[in-house]
Design a protein around this motif. Structure first.
Motif, PDB file in Angstrom:
ATOM      1  N   GLU A 177       0.748  -1.096  -0.185  1.00 13.24           N
ATOM      2  CA  GLU A 177       0.081   0.101  -0.054  1.00 13.24           C
ATOM      3  C   GLU A 177       0.847   1.318   0.070  1.00 13.24           C
ATOM      4  N   ASP A 178       0.403   2.259  -0.721  1.00 13.06           N
ATOM      5  CA  ASP A 178       0.834   3.630  -0.466  1.00 13.06           C
ATOM      6  C   ASP A 178       2.325   3.613  -0.896  1.00 13.06           C
ATOM      7  N   ALA A 179       2.692   2.994  -1.959  1.00  7.57           N
ATOM      8  CA  ALA A 179       4.227   3.063  -2.571  1.00  7.57           C
ATOM      9  C   ALA A 179       5.389   2.735  -1.249  1.00  7.57           C
ATOM     10  N   MET A 180       4.783   2.141  -0.209  1.00 10.07           N
ATOM     11  CA  MET A 180       5.947   2.008   0.725  1.00 10.07           C
ATOM     12  C   MET A 180       6.736   0.783   0.699  1.00 10.07           C
ATOM     13  N   CYS A 181       6.528  -0.074  -0.423  1.00  6.29           N
ATOM     14  CA  CYS A 181       7.428  -1.244  -0.704  1.00  6.29           C
ATOM     15  C   CYS A 181       8.559  -0.721  -1.750  1.00  6.29           C
ATOM     16  N   TYR A 182       9.827  -0.774  -1.044  1.00  2.87           N
ATOM     17  CA  TYR A 182      10.984  -0.513  -1.961  1.00  2.87           C
ATOM     18  C   TYR A 182      11.650  -1.757  -2.144  1.00  2.87           C
ATOM     19  N   TRP A 183      12.205  -1.911  -3.388  1.00  2.00           N
ATOM     20  CA  TRP A 183      13.094  -3.095  -3.683  1.00  2.00           C
ATOM     21  C   TRP A 183      14.103  -2.442  -4.544  1.00  2.00           C
ATOM     22  N   GLU A 184      15.281  -3.321  -4.659  1.00  2.00           N
ATOM     23  CA  GLU A 184      16.312  -2.928  -5.430  1.00  2.00           C
ATOM     24  C   GLU A 184      17.145  -4.345  -5.887  1.00  2.00           C
ATOM     25  N   ARG A 185      17.856  -4.156  -7.015  1.00  2.00           N
ATOM     26  CA  ARG A 185      18.803  -4.900  -7.627  1.00  2.00           C
ATOM     27  C   ARG A 185      19.920  -4.380  -7.776  1.00  2.00           C
ATOM     28  N   ALA A 186      21.082  -4.945  -7.168  1.00  2.30           N
ATOM     29  CA  ALA A 186      22.447  -4.196  -7.196  1.00  2.30           C
ATOM     30  C   ALA A 186      23.333  -5.094  -7.446  1.00  2.30           C
ATOM     31  N   LYS A 187      24.370  -4.166  -8.015  1.00  5.39           N
ATOM     32  CA  LYS A 187      25.799  -4.937  -8.732  1.00  5.39           C
ATOM     33  C   LYS A 187      26.694  -5.297  -7.486  1.00  5.39           C
ATOM     34  N   ASP A 188      26.729  -4.445  -6.257  1.00  7.67           N
ATOM     35  CA  ASP A 188      27.427  -4.692  -5.426  1.00  7.67           C
ATOM     36  C   ASP A 188      26.893  -4.064  -4.149  1.00  7.67           C
ATOM     37  N   SER A 189      27.577  -4.219  -2.997  1.00  3.78           N
ATOM     38  CA  SER A 189      27.074  -3.918  -1.620  1.00  3.78           C
ATOM     39  C   SER A 189      27.788  -2.447  -1.133  1.00  3.78           C
ATOM     40  N   SER A 190      28.075  -1.522  -2.056  1.00  7.23           N
ATOM     41  CA  SER A 190      28.765  -0.196  -1.674  1.00  7.23           C
ATOM     42  C   SER A 190      27.472   0.547  -1.454  1.00  7.23           C
ATOM     43  N   GLY A 191      26.339   0.280  -1.743  1.00  2.00           N
ATOM     44  CA  GLY A 191      25.470   1.344  -1.357  1.00  2.00           C
ATOM     45  C   GLY A 191      25.296   2.809  -1.926  1.00  2.00           C
ATOM     46  N   ASP A 192      26.041   2.794  -3.314  1.00  2.57           N
ATOM     47  CA  ASP A 192      26.331   4.061  -4.043  1.00  2.57           C
ATOM     48  C   ASP A 192      25.336   3.771  -4.972  1.00  2.57           C
ATOM     49  N   THR A 193      24.673   4.833  -5.360  1.00  2.00           N
ATOM     50  CA  THR A 193      23.709   4.990  -6.532  1.00  2.00           C
ATOM     51  C   THR A 193      24.141   4.349  -7.865  1.00  2.00           C
ATOM     52  N   ASP A 194      25.125   4.293  -8.142  1.00  2.16           N
ATOM     53  CA  ASP A 194      25.769   3.681  -9.481  1.00  2.16           C
ATOM     54  C   ASP A 194      25.662   2.341  -9.352  1.00  2.16           C
ATOM     55  N   SER A 195      25.587   1.637  -7.971  1.00  2.01           N
ATOM     56  CA  SER A 195      25.605   0.121  -7.787  1.00  2.01           C
ATOM     57  C   SER A 195      24.150  -0.192  -8.091  1.00  2.01           C
ATOM     58  N   ILE A 196      23.060   0.631  -8.396  1.00  5.79           N
ATOM     59  CA  ILE A 196      21.824   0.242  -8.530  1.00  5.79           C
ATOM     60  C   ILE A 196      21.534  -0.382  -9.999  1.00  5.79           C
ATOM     61  N   LEU A 197      21.056  -1.514 -10.253  1.00  9.74           N
ATOM     62  CA  LEU A 197      20.833  -2.079 -11.631  1.00  9.74           C
ATOM     63  C   LEU A 197      19.241  -1.763 -11.829  1.00  9.74           C
ATOM     64  N   ALA A 198      18.468  -1.802 -10.902  1.00  6.08           N
ATOM     65  CA  ALA A 198      17.228  -1.302 -11.046  1.00  6.08           C
ATOM     66  C   ALA A 198      16.436  -1.407  -9.560  1.00  6.08           C
TER      67      ALA A 198
END
Length: 229
Positions: free
Chosen positions: A90-111
Motif C-alpha cells: 500500500e501507498d508505495a511503501m514497498c521499496y526493492w532494489e537489484r544491485a551490482k555490489d554492496s557499496s550502497g552507491d547510487t551507481d551500484s543500482i541496477l534497477a
C-alpha cells in the motif's frame, strides 16, 4: 512402520493316573488345533504390510520459496536467481532494489522501484544483492505459469503478468488528472530501461493495447481499467 504381535499361552494340568490316556489324547488334539491357529495367524501377518502400506500418508507438498519483505539478500547464498512476486503493498511503501555490489552507491543500482499493489522482479545470476524494504513477503513464481486472467485490472494495482493476471486485449482508463496515471508494457521483469516496450503518463483517458507477446503490464495512479476489446 510394521508392528509384530507375539501371541502365546501356556497351560498346565495335573492329571490323575486313571485319566492319563484320555489326557494324552486331549493334548494331542489341542496340539493339532494350535498348529492350525499358528498357520492362520502367519497368513494374517503376511497381509499386514499391504494394509499398512495403503494407510501411509502422501508426501507433503513442497513449500514455496520465499524472501522476507525487509532485508538485504546476497544472490546465490541468501536468495536464488529467479522470478519473485510481492502483493498487497500500500501507498508505495514497498521499496526493492537489484544491485551490482554492496557499496550502497547510487551507481551500484541496477534497477529499483516503489510499489503499490503487486510487483514482479527477476533476480538475475549476475546480480550481487537484492534489497527489500517495507514490502510484503516475496514468493518465487514459475516464469511460465498461466492462469485465469482478470478482465479489469485496478488502476493502481501495480504489475500484472500477461496470461496469468491480465488477458491480452485493449484497455481503457478514464478520469485521470495531472499526468498522474502511468502505464507501461514490458518484455520482462528486470525493470531495466531496455525492458520497456511502451509507456506513458496520462491525463484524461488512456487507451492501451496489451499484446500476447507482452510479458507484463504496469499501472500506477490510474483510474481502473476496463477491457474494451
Amino acid at each position: 512402520m510394521s508392528q509384530q504381535q507375539h501371541n502365546w499361552f501356556a497351560r498346565h494340568k495335573t492329571l490323575t493316573a486313571t485319566a492319563a490316556i484320555v489326557a494324552l489324547v486331549a493334548i494331542g488334539a489341542t496340539g493339532c488345533e494350535g498348529g492350525d491357529t499358528s498357520t492362520s495367524k502367519g497368513s494374517a501377518a503376511q497381509e499386514q504390510p499391504a494394509k499398512q502400506g495403503g494407510d501411509s500418508k502422501a508426501p507433503a507438498e513442497k513449500k514455496a520459496v520465499t524472501i522476507a519483505g525487509d532485508g538485504d539478500f546476497e544472490v546465490g547464498k541468501d536468495v536464488k536467481p529467479g522470478l519473485y512476486r510481492t502483493s498487497g503493498n500500500e501507498d508505495a511503501m514497498c521499496y526493492w532494489e537489484r544491485a551490482k555490489d554492496s557499496s550502497g552507491d547510487t551507481d551500484s543500482i541496477l534497477a529499483n522501484d516503489n510499489v503499490t499493489g503487486t510487483s514482479y522482479v527477476e533476480v538475475k545470476p549476475s546480480d550481487k544483492l537484492f534489497k527489500s524494504s517495507g514490502c510484503k513477503e516475496w514468493e518465487a513464481v514459475d516464469a511460465k505459469s498461466t492462469g485465469s486472467p482478470k478482465a479489469a485490472p485496478k488502476g493502481d494495482g501495480g504489475m500484472y503478468k500477461v496470461g496469468l493476471d491480465i488477458a491480452p486485449g485493449t484497455y481503457k482508463s478514464t478520469g485521470n488528472t495531472d499526468d498522474s496515471c502511468y502505464w507501461e508494457r514490458a518484455k520482462d521483469a528486470s525493470h531495466g530501461t531496455d525492458s520497456i516496450l511502451a509507456n506513458n503518463n496520462v491525463s484524461g483517458t488512456a487507451i492501451v493495447k496489451v499484446s500476447k507477446s507482452d510479458a507484463y503490464f504496469k499501472t500506477s495512479g490510474c483510474g481502473d481499467w476496463v477491457k474494451t476489446g
